[in-house]
Design a protein around this motif. Sequence first.
Motif, short mmCIF file in Angstrom:
data_model
loop_
_atom_site.label_atom_id
_atom_site.label_comp_id
_atom_site.label_asym_id
_atom_site.label_seq_id
_atom_site.Cartn_x
_atom_site.Cartn_y
_atom_site.Cartn_z
N UNK A 325 -3.32 11.19 7.89
CA UNK A 325 -3.99 10.38 8.80
C UNK A 325 -3.69 10.99 10.33
N UNK A 326 -4.62 10.32 11.13
CA UNK A 326 -4.24 10.40 12.73
C UNK A 326 -2.91 9.78 12.86
N UNK A 327 -2.72 8.58 12.17
CA UNK A 327 -1.56 7.84 12.43
C UNK A 327 -0.29 8.28 11.68
N UNK A 328 0.94 8.02 11.95
CA UNK A 328 2.14 8.50 11.16
C UNK A 328 2.26 7.38 10.22
N UNK A 329 2.42 7.95 8.96
CA UNK A 329 2.74 7.07 7.62
C UNK A 329 3.92 7.46 7.21
N UNK A 330 4.68 6.57 6.55
CA UNK A 330 5.98 6.72 5.84
C UNK A 330 5.85 5.95 4.49
N UNK A 331 6.73 6.61 3.68
CA UNK A 331 7.00 6.12 2.36
C UNK A 331 8.20 6.27 1.63
N UNK A 332 8.73 5.63 0.49
CA UNK A 332 9.56 5.99 -0.24
C UNK A 332 9.43 6.57 -1.55
N UNK A 333 8.91 7.67 -1.96
CA UNK A 333 8.35 8.17 -3.27
C UNK A 333 8.90 7.45 -4.42
N UNK A 334 9.91 7.33 -4.47
CA UNK A 334 10.65 6.87 -5.66
C UNK A 334 10.12 5.45 -5.99
N UNK A 335 9.83 4.89 -5.19
CA UNK A 335 9.13 3.33 -5.27
C UNK A 335 7.71 3.26 -5.15
N UNK A 336 7.14 4.09 -4.38
CA UNK A 336 5.71 4.19 -4.04
C UNK A 336 4.82 5.17 -4.81
N UNK A 337 4.74 6.60 -4.08
CA UNK A 337 3.75 7.34 -4.91
C UNK A 337 4.30 7.92 -6.29
#
Length: 378
Positions: A325-337
């Motif tokens: 997206x145009x906005x910066x996103x952050x995630x922790x793959x092991x607990x999310x995706x």
Amino acid sequence: MKRKTKLIHAGITGDPNTGAVSVPVYQVSTYQQEQIGVHQGYEYSRTGNPTRFALEELIKDLEEGQRGFAFGSGMAAIHAVFTLFNTGDHVLLTDDVYGGTYRIFTKVLTRLGIESTFVDTTDLEAVKQAIQPNTKAIYIETPTNPLLKVTDIRAISDIGHEHNLLVVVDNTFATPYWQNPLVLGADIVLHSATKYLGGHSDLVAGLAVVNSEKLGDELHFIQNAVGGILGPQDSWLLIRGIKTLGLRMEAIERNAQEIVKFLDQHDKVSKVYYPGLEQHPQHKLASEQAEGFGGIISFDVGSNEHAERLLSRLHYFTLAESLGAVESLISVPARMTHASIPEERRTELGITPGLVRISVGIEDVEDLIDDLRAALED
């Protein structure tokens, strides 16, 4: 046409009936027929809709394929493609695919008797060794999610075709602006268009493009029979998003390059995963196979606790699923995706509790780096 021009002028542009510059939103379910079976190309919007068709023609042209198809999500597109196969068929997949892809192959397609094996597709010998008598396709993500491994599309296509296999490539991370798998020999290319192609976190969509009319006929039959289509409003939004794809991808990549430099030198970061780094195992291949390295960066901060602390102190990175997206996103793959992947499998792949994935946006890069710097401080 050059790439940015193609984004604007490929496919179907405008409306010849009114002179409208933008393809209209055909918010319609059915179409008047002159006689039974005699119509103007459309009879029912599950089968075909003019707005969706304009999108399908656009992605077909951008990926240099024969036919394009738009679905209600990236997973719907993946499901439709693998409905081409039959009970007893076997598919090879890249080992660290997106968690949803892993889930559909291990929990859904297994019910249909479709078998799968996950293999490191950067290792061509391992791919050859994993081919079975009932193997029908090789499915690769490149770069992968979230470890950014790069698979040689041309080499895999050669292996696949030598064994009469279809080669399917998830091109979500690179987008057709940076990479064209069909040109490199693949048979089918897939996109979670929710991500970079839409680009504004305002739609969910999936796209598929095939390299032959035969595959096109087969996939259209499935699309029409199953009906997981994209609606006209989201099709229109996606067309609009694609028009600025080049501008966004170039801005995102400039930001990503600077953020990678910062993270790679930071003492709180143990490892950075990004194909643009010279020490990346497939950096040379990435440089040759694609026109850009993309805007996804993964890095390890050592533990889940350190990751949570980082997330809690950020201001300009939004904690969220998705990317592109145009906005910066952050995630922790092991607990999310990638939470749907068993823990032992994540550990084997290197998707650690401290692994953080950022999708770089188009903000001022100085603000993004300052945000990360402050969040990583003691």
